[in-house]
Each structure stands twice: as structure tokens, then as C-alpha cells.
Design a protein around this motif. Sequence first.
Motif, mmCIF file in Angstrom:
data_model
loop_
_atom_site.group_PDB
_atom_site.id
_atom_site.type_symbol
_atom_site.label_atom_id
_atom_site.label_comp_id
_atom_site.label_asym_id
_atom_site.label_seq_id
_atom_site.Cartn_x
_atom_site.Cartn_y
_atom_site.Cartn_z
ATOM 1 N N GLY A 50 16.603 -49.513 23.161
ATOM 2 C CA GLY A 50 15.390 -49.503 23.965
ATOM 3 C C GLY A 50 15.216 -48.157 24.629
ATOM 4 O O GLY A 50 16.157 -47.365 24.733
ATOM 5 N N SER A 54 13.895 -49.323 30.139
ATOM 6 C CA SER A 54 13.373 -50.541 29.520
ATOM 7 C C SER A 54 14.164 -51.778 29.915
ATOM 8 O O SER A 54 13.728 -52.901 29.657
ATOM 9 C CB SER A 54 13.378 -50.402 27.994
ATOM 10 O OG SER A 54 14.708 -50.316 27.503
ATOM 11 N N GLU A 386 12.211 -53.974 25.854
ATOM 12 C CA GLU A 386 10.933 -53.304 26.046
ATOM 13 C C GLU A 386 10.370 -53.747 27.384
ATOM 14 O O GLU A 386 10.496 -54.923 27.760
ATOM 15 C CB GLU A 386 9.982 -53.666 24.907
ATOM 16 C CG GLU A 386 8.768 -52.787 24.786
ATOM 17 C CD GLU A 386 8.033 -53.049 23.478
ATOM 18 O OE1 GLU A 386 7.950 -52.126 22.641
ATOM 19 O OE2 GLU A 386 7.565 -54.195 23.293
ATOM 20 N N LYS A 387 9.751 -52.830 28.100
ATOM 21 C CA LYS A 387 9.194 -53.156 29.411
ATOM 22 C C LYS A 387 7.686 -53.320 29.300
ATOM 23 O O LYS A 387 6.988 -52.459 28.767
ATOM 24 C CB LYS A 387 9.537 -52.054 30.416
ATOM 25 C CG LYS A 387 9.125 -52.393 31.851
ATOM 26 C CD LYS A 387 9.723 -51.420 32.844
ATOM 27 C CE LYS A 387 11.205 -51.673 33.037
ATOM 28 N NZ LYS A 387 11.773 -50.874 34.129
ATOM 29 N N THR A 394 11.194 -56.707 31.815
ATOM 30 C CA THR A 394 11.910 -56.478 30.559
ATOM 31 C C THR A 394 11.807 -57.679 29.624
ATOM 32 O O THR A 394 11.962 -58.823 30.053
ATOM 33 C CB THR A 394 13.390 -56.180 30.849
ATOM 34 O OG1 THR A 394 13.496 -54.940 31.546
ATOM 35 C CG2 THR A 394 14.208 -56.106 29.570
#
Length: 464
Positions: A50, A54, A386-387, A394
Motif C-alpha cells: 500500500g 494507507s 488503501e485509504k 483504511t
Amino acid sequence: MLLRFQVTNHASIRDEQELSMIAGDDRPERVQHPVFGTDLHAVPVAAVYGSNASGKSNVIDALKWMKHAVLDSFRRWDPAGGVPRRPFRFRPAPGSHPSTYEIDFVVDGIRYEFGFTVDDEAVLEEWLFYFPEGNRRKLYVREGSAPDTLRFGRWLTGRRKTISELLRPNSLYLSVAAAQNHELLRTLHRWFRDGLRTASDQDFSQRLDFTMKLLRRQFESRGDRETSPDAMTHLLRFADLGVEGLQFQEPDQKLLEEHKRIVAALNEVVGDRVRVDGAPGYRVHVQHRTTDGIFSLTLPEESSGTRTWIGLLGPVLTALSQGSVLAVDELDARLHPYLADALVGMFQAPDVNRSGAQLLFTTHEASLLGNNARTELYRDQIWFTEKDRQTLATRIFPVTDFYVRDSANTRDNLEKRYLSGRYGALPLLDDESLRRLADEISDGGASGAGEVAEEERRQAAGAA
């Protein structure tokens, strides 16, 4: 074995997220251990990719926090201090949202499901089930913070009620039972202590001391302090760092006593919520062989990569020998990609990982997914964080969420697909901001940097 970890409301993880170590495919090239009573197998390695910020590190941190809640909630948490958790902060009234941690793991061939929910003040729920012969059976369920909210299954024997009388609102029943030497629950508690280890920048000094204690025990068993024990020597030489061996000196006892005195004085004033780092540890000397003989450097004189590798020696050797779980944050930090690849390969290879150890790690190193990697990671071993751009929460998801047309030959594509953005989990660079930065610099908007530099030079000259 670690089978599954689920967390809700920890640091950047807002909603329920899950990471699984259960194999999706049968791969004879890697270590796969069966779960008794099921047709499941556990993978030996899982990688989490990531972008920066993230939430990769928070996956490891949540697992680490759960471990310390099990180990410390009864013995070390302040009875009146509530629960020292880390809820998601980017929403109104974050303290009003509880946090939940749940883990599936295997001890002595039996699968267990353990979890709990907490808020800032107390444990709200706690549960423990096990799966003898594949059937889910209740050991205990707690539906509130008080002892009378505990409900026991008939399969949990021992001094259940006596132990529950010692329960505090902010302590886990598992922690209390282990402290009272309940046979089964003490065994599960020991898995959290010895069977699950974490490694990050924050605990480097503790890992180094652990490595030196391991080194000392091996020296004592051999009666020789002149050379490093065989296993550690092989791992040092394997890394091609130019290191021949390690020597150590015991911590200075006077400094240790002084450190303990300061910590005790602080705890008396502010309680045990304040942690004082910097306790005197082992003094490590790294030996190098040249044509003129063997010479030693202190650890601070070594490169950051050498220090990182030495700090991992103890946890890696222990995990491989005992078949335990090692969770490493940023495995590739300060290590050459080839060396990080080789470390992953130790856990993946059946001839090296003979005890069923597992490695969970976060990384940016995309080359581990490519054709040139020594160790092949399969699709059921790769995860992403992934944010969300709106909530900043997250999300954790596996690469198996993505359809691949040629599933029999995915290794050729994994690295390219990841770096091309096929799976997400990459930073979204703002080229417009870069353009504005260039304009600002050319217009003199960054001239203050020169003034700050000049002020620092004047201060340095004055100090001299």
C-alpha cells in the motif's frame, strides 16, 4: 498458526477489516500446514502492500495491540484508567465508537476463535470458542464488563467462577485466568506471548536485547564467548554484510538500577501510562574479518541495513525454530530487495521452515512480486491497503478480489499490474500541486528557506 485476524476501529481502520492466512490454492512449492478437522491449510507468508499513510502499519499495530491487551490488561493496566486503545479519530465523538479485535489461531493442533470489544472505559464483550474435530463449541462468552455477564460452556473446566471474581471492567477474562494458572487458558495466553511476535522501528532495542539474550544462552550452552553460535553465524554470513560474528557485553548494572529508580519515581507521580524508553541494554560489537585479521565495530558504527538485519536475527531464528508467527512492519526498510526476498524465502521454503513458522509483513518492495524474485508469492498471499479519500479510513483487500484471465501464469503480471495501478493501493500524485510548487519557487515564494539556513549558520557559529 495464525488463520485470520479481524479488526474494527483501530487507528486508521474505521470499519471492519479482515486479513486471512488461509490458503486458497494447493502449492507444494511452499510450506502449507493443514488445520486439523478441516480441509483448510495455512500459508506461511502474507505480504501487505500500500502507499504511504494507507494504513499498512496499522494492520500490524492492531495485531500488536491485541496481543498486549491479552498480556497486560490484568497485570499492568491501571484499574481506574480505562482501556488505552487507539480509535479512529476522523469522525465526531470518536470515543463513542467501540473497537473490536478477533483472531482465529491454532494451538496444539486445535483451532480457537477469540475476540473482544472495548470502549475507552471497559471491556464490553469477550468470547472464546474452539473447534475440536471441526465442531464449534463455546468455552466462554462475556456480554458486559461485570463478572456476572460471563457464560461458560461445559467444555471449559477449572476454577471458572473463582477466576471471574477477580475480573475488572477493563481486564480480559483470558488475562485473569492465565494469571491464575488456568491450564487451558494459560496455554492460549502463552501463544500470544511466545507464538506471536512483532517487529517494527519502535521495538528495535527490545528486539536487539532479545537477540543478545538468545546469543548469550547459546554461548552458555557451548561455553564459548569468542565466536557466535552456529545458527546466528550462518544467518549473518548468509546476508553478505561482511560480518564474521557478534560479541556482546552485559548491560551496565548501575545504569540499569538508576533507570529503574527514575521509572519508579515517574510512575508514582503520573501512573504507569507513561513509558520511559532508553533502558541500558547489551553493548554489541560486530566482528569483521579482513586479510589483516578480525576487527570489531560497535553497533552504532554499522550501516542501518546491518543494524536492521542484526535486530531481526533473534525473532527470525526463534520463529523458524519454534514454528511461531512473526509480523514485521516495513520489511524492506533499509534492507536490499535481494535480502528482503531471501528472508521471505526462508519462511516459504519447506527445507528451511520445518516447524511451520509464518511471516506477515508490510512492504513497498514491488520487486517481490516480479519475475526476478527468488521467492514466488502466490495470489492468496498478497494483500493491499488503501485509504478512502473522503473518510481517510483504511480498507484491506486481497489480490484475489481481482479477476485474472490466465490464473495459471500470474507471476509474469503481478508486479506490472500493481505498479500500473491495476490493484489500486498506490499514491495518487497531484501534478497540479507540483506545478504550483514550481511556480512558487520561481517567484521567490520559498526564499524564507534561505533565511532559515542563514540563521542556522549564525547559531552554529555562535555555538562554536
